[in-house]
Scaffold this motif. Sequence first.
Motif, PDB file in Angstrom:
ATOM      1  N   MET A 177       0.847  -1.181   0.000  1.00  0.00           N
ATOM      2  CA  MET A 177       0.000   0.000   0.000  1.00  0.00           C
ATOM      3  C   MET A 177       0.889   1.239   0.000  1.00  0.00           C
ATOM      4  O   MET A 177       1.863   1.320   0.719  1.00  0.00           O
ATOM      5  N   LYS A 178       0.531   2.214  -0.814  1.00  0.00           N
ATOM      6  CA  LYS A 178       1.308   3.439  -0.961  1.00  0.00           C
ATOM      7  C   LYS A 178       0.704   4.532  -0.085  1.00  0.00           C
ATOM      8  O   LYS A 178      -0.496   4.723  -0.060  1.00  0.00           O
ATOM      9  N   ARG A 179       1.585   5.235   0.634  1.00  0.00           N
ATOM     10  CA  ARG A 179       1.186   6.392   1.441  1.00  0.00           C
ATOM     11  C   ARG A 179       2.083   7.563   1.075  1.00  0.00           C
ATOM     12  O   ARG A 179       3.172   7.378   0.538  1.00  0.00           O
ATOM     13  N   PHE A 180       1.627   8.772   1.421  1.00  0.00           N
ATOM     14  CA  PHE A 180       2.312   9.993   1.004  1.00  0.00           C
ATOM     15  C   PHE A 180       2.685  10.869   2.194  1.00  0.00           C
ATOM     16  O   PHE A 180       1.951  10.944   3.174  1.00  0.00           O
ATOM     17  N   ALA A 181       3.818  11.568   2.053  1.00  0.00           N
ATOM     18  CA  ALA A 181       4.273  12.534   3.059  1.00  0.00           C
ATOM     19  C   ALA A 181       3.848  13.930   2.619  1.00  0.00           C
ATOM     20  O   ALA A 181       3.644  14.180   1.428  1.00  0.00           O
ATOM     21  N   LYS A 182       3.761  14.839   3.573  1.00  0.00           N
ATOM     22  CA  LYS A 182       3.417  16.237   3.260  1.00  0.00           C
ATOM     23  C   LYS A 182       4.443  16.862   2.330  1.00  0.00           C
ATOM     24  O   LYS A 182       4.147  17.821   1.629  1.00  0.00           O
ATOM     25  N   THR A 183       5.658  16.333   2.338  1.00  0.00           N
ATOM     26  CA  THR A 183       6.740  16.857   1.508  1.00  0.00           C
ATOM     27  C   THR A 183       6.764  16.220   0.115  1.00  0.00           C
ATOM     28  O   THR A 183       7.749  16.329  -0.602  1.00  0.00           O
ATOM     29  N   HIS A 184       5.683  15.512  -0.249  1.00  0.00           N
ATOM     30  CA  HIS A 184       5.433  14.998  -1.603  1.00  0.00           C
ATOM     31  C   HIS A 184       6.202  13.729  -1.979  1.00  0.00           C
ATOM     32  O   HIS A 184       6.357  13.431  -3.159  1.00  0.00           O
ATOM     33  N   GLU A 185       6.678  12.979  -0.981  1.00  0.00           N
ATOM     34  CA  GLU A 185       7.259  11.669  -1.255  1.00  0.00           C
ATOM     35  C   GLU A 185       6.185  10.610  -1.033  1.00  0.00           C
ATOM     36  O   GLU A 185       5.252  10.811  -0.274  1.00  0.00           O
ATOM     37  N   TRP A 186       6.354   9.477  -1.695  1.00  0.00           N
ATOM     38  CA  TRP A 186       5.496   8.328  -1.411  1.00  0.00           C
ATOM     39  C   TRP A 186       6.360   7.170  -0.941  1.00  0.00           C
ATOM     40  O   TRP A 186       7.550   7.105  -1.230  1.00  0.00           O
ATOM     41  N   TYR A 187       5.727   6.294  -0.181  1.00  0.00           N
ATOM     42  CA  TYR A 187       6.394   5.087   0.316  1.00  0.00           C
ATOM     43  C   TYR A 187       5.422   3.936   0.180  1.00  0.00           C
ATOM     44  O   TYR A 187       4.262   4.039   0.574  1.00  0.00           O
ATOM     45  N   ASP A 188       5.882   2.844  -0.411  1.00  0.00           N
ATOM     46  CA  ASP A 188       5.065   1.646  -0.564  1.00  0.00           C
ATOM     47  C   ASP A 188       5.553   0.616   0.448  1.00  0.00           C
ATOM     48  O   ASP A 188       6.675   0.122   0.327  1.00  0.00           O
ATOM     49  N   ASN A 189       4.740   0.320   1.448  1.00  0.00           N
ATOM     50  CA  ASN A 189       5.203  -0.586   2.513  1.00  0.00           C
ATOM     51  C   ASN A 189       5.276  -2.031   2.064  1.00  0.00           C
ATOM     52  O   ASN A 189       5.821  -2.862   2.772  1.00  0.00           O
ATOM     53  N   GLU A 190       4.753  -2.366   0.894  1.00  0.00           N
ATOM     54  CA  GLU A 190       4.877  -3.741   0.389  1.00  0.00           C
ATOM     55  C   GLU A 190       6.221  -3.954  -0.305  1.00  0.00           C
ATOM     56  O   GLU A 190       6.832  -5.005  -0.163  1.00  0.00           O
ATOM     57  N   LEU A 240       1.797   8.518   7.655  1.00  0.00           N
ATOM     58  CA  LEU A 240       1.717   9.081   6.306  1.00  0.00           C
ATOM     59  C   LEU A 240       0.264   9.150   5.853  1.00  0.00           C
ATOM     60  O   LEU A 240      -0.603   8.456   6.380  1.00  0.00           O
ATOM     61  N   MET A 241       0.002   9.987   4.849  1.00  0.00           N
ATOM     62  CA  MET A 241      -1.359  10.173   4.344  1.00  0.00           C
ATOM     63  C   MET A 241      -1.720   9.124   3.297  1.00  0.00           C
ATOM     64  O   MET A 241      -0.859   8.698   2.516  1.00  0.00           O
ATOM     65  N   SER A 242      -3.000   8.770   3.266  1.00  0.00           N
ATOM     66  CA  SER A 242      -3.485   7.925   2.179  1.00  0.00           C
ATOM     67  C   SER A 242      -3.443   8.760   0.897  1.00  0.00           C
ATOM     68  O   SER A 242      -3.319   9.989   0.941  1.00  0.00           O
ATOM     69  N   GLU A 243      -3.566   8.105  -0.235  1.00  0.00           N
ATOM     70  CA  GLU A 243      -3.545   8.848  -1.499  1.00  0.00           C
ATOM     71  C   GLU A 243      -4.686   9.868  -1.534  1.00  0.00           C
ATOM     72  O   GLU A 243      -4.494  11.007  -1.966  1.00  0.00           O
ATOM     73  N   GLU A 244      -5.843   9.495  -1.049  1.00  0.00           N
ATOM     74  CA  GLU A 244      -6.990  10.405  -1.026  1.00  0.00           C
ATOM     75  C   GLU A 244      -6.708  11.622  -0.135  1.00  0.00           C
ATOM     76  O   GLU A 244      -6.959  12.762  -0.535  1.00  0.00           O
ATOM     77  N   GLU A 245      -6.156  11.380   1.052  1.00  0.00           N
ATOM     78  CA  GLU A 245      -5.815  12.489   1.958  1.00  0.00           C
ATOM     79  C   GLU A 245      -4.769  13.405   1.324  1.00  0.00           C
ATOM     80  O   GLU A 245      -4.851  14.621   1.419  1.00  0.00           O
ATOM     81  N   ARG A 303      -4.111  13.857  -1.947  1.00  0.00           N
ATOM     82  CA  ARG A 303      -4.686  14.617  -3.075  1.00  0.00           C
ATOM     83  C   ARG A 303      -5.516  15.791  -2.550  1.00  0.00           C
ATOM     84  O   ARG A 303      -5.475  16.874  -3.107  1.00  0.00           O
ATOM     85  N   LYS A 304      -6.261  15.576  -1.454  1.00  0.00           N
ATOM     86  CA  LYS A 304      -7.059  16.658  -0.861  1.00  0.00           C
ATOM     87  C   LYS A 304      -6.173  17.765  -0.301  1.00  0.00           C
ATOM     88  O   LYS A 304      -6.532  18.929  -0.322  1.00  0.00           O
ATOM     89  N   SER A 305      -4.978  17.391   0.207  1.00  0.00           N
ATOM     90  CA  SER A 305      -4.073  18.374   0.809  1.00  0.00           C
ATOM     91  C   SER A 305      -3.464  19.316  -0.232  1.00  0.00           C
ATOM     92  O   SER A 305      -2.950  20.365   0.107  1.00  0.00           O
ATOM     93  N   LEU A 306      -3.503  18.896  -1.497  1.00  0.00           N
ATOM     94  CA  LEU A 306      -2.911  19.726  -2.557  1.00  0.00           C
ATOM     95  C   LEU A 306      -3.830  20.895  -2.842  1.00  0.00           C
ATOM     96  O   LEU A 306      -3.518  21.874  -3.392  1.00  0.00           O
TER      97      LEU A 306
END
Length: 117
Positions: A1-14, A107-112, A114-117
């Motif tokens: 599952m991919k999550r996002f940081a406020k600084t625009h990085e993503w991390y996939d924990n799988e 970290l934020m979900s993709e939906e969270e 996208r809303k933060s942008l």
Amino acid sequence: MKRFAKTHEWYDNETGYVGVSQYAQEQLGDIVYVDLPAVGKEVKKGDVIVSLESVKAAGDVYAPVSGKIVAVNDKVNTNPEIINQDPEGEGWLVKIEASNPAEFDELMSEEEYRKSL
């Protein structure tokens, strides 16, 4: 599952892959140079792990989680445009073996994200 940081990085924990978001690469423009870290480097969440240079600007990529860098994407060294073409896929930058799994939950979900942008 991919999550996002406020600084625009993503991390996939799988997979452990880290990269920049579609939004971040759009803001940077055409990426022309990537400075990747050494494999084996220990990083803390928030550390600068990669530097990107584009025709418009330079930007740092921060570790979204703490851990050890276990791989780097050598393809982006020779073809940095991969980051512009597929920043959330083939344009991944490093692979981090997380040392604190609880950081992923911060970290934020993709939906969270996208809303933060």
